[in-house]
Motif scaffolding. Structure first.
Motif: not given
Length: 77
Positions: A55-69
C-alpha cells in the motif's frame, strides 16, 4: 486512544529501525530489521507488513521499508 494492530506493527518495526541505527546506513539497518522479522515475527505479522508495503509503506522508517522490500522481494534497491 487505542491503536489498531497495523498501527502497533508499524510502531514496532519503526522502533526496531531506530534502535539499530548504529548498524550503519539504511541498507545495513534494513538487514538487521529483516533478520529480526524473519526470526521472531509470526506469519500473520509478516503478512500485515507486506500489505502495508504494498500500500506504499509511507508510515514506515526508510530502513524498515527497505527491510520489508528485501524480505518480500518487492523491488528492493
Amino acid at each position: 486512544m487505542h491503536q489498531t494492530e497495523e498501527e502497533h506493527l508499524i510502531e514496532m518495526i519503526n522502533q526496531i529501525a531506530v534502535n539499530n541505527i548504529s548498524a550503519g546506513d539504511d541498507s545495513a539497518v534494513a538487514d538487521v530489521i529483516a533478520g529480526h522479522v524473519k526470526k521472531f515475527w509470526p506469519r500473520r505479522m509478516k503478512t500485515m507488513l507486506n500489505d502495508c508495503i504494498v500500500q506504499g509503506g509511507s508510515q514506515l522508517h526508510p530502513a524498515a521499508l527497505l527491510a520489508g522490500k528485501k524480505l518480500f522481494s518487492l523491488d528492493a534497491q
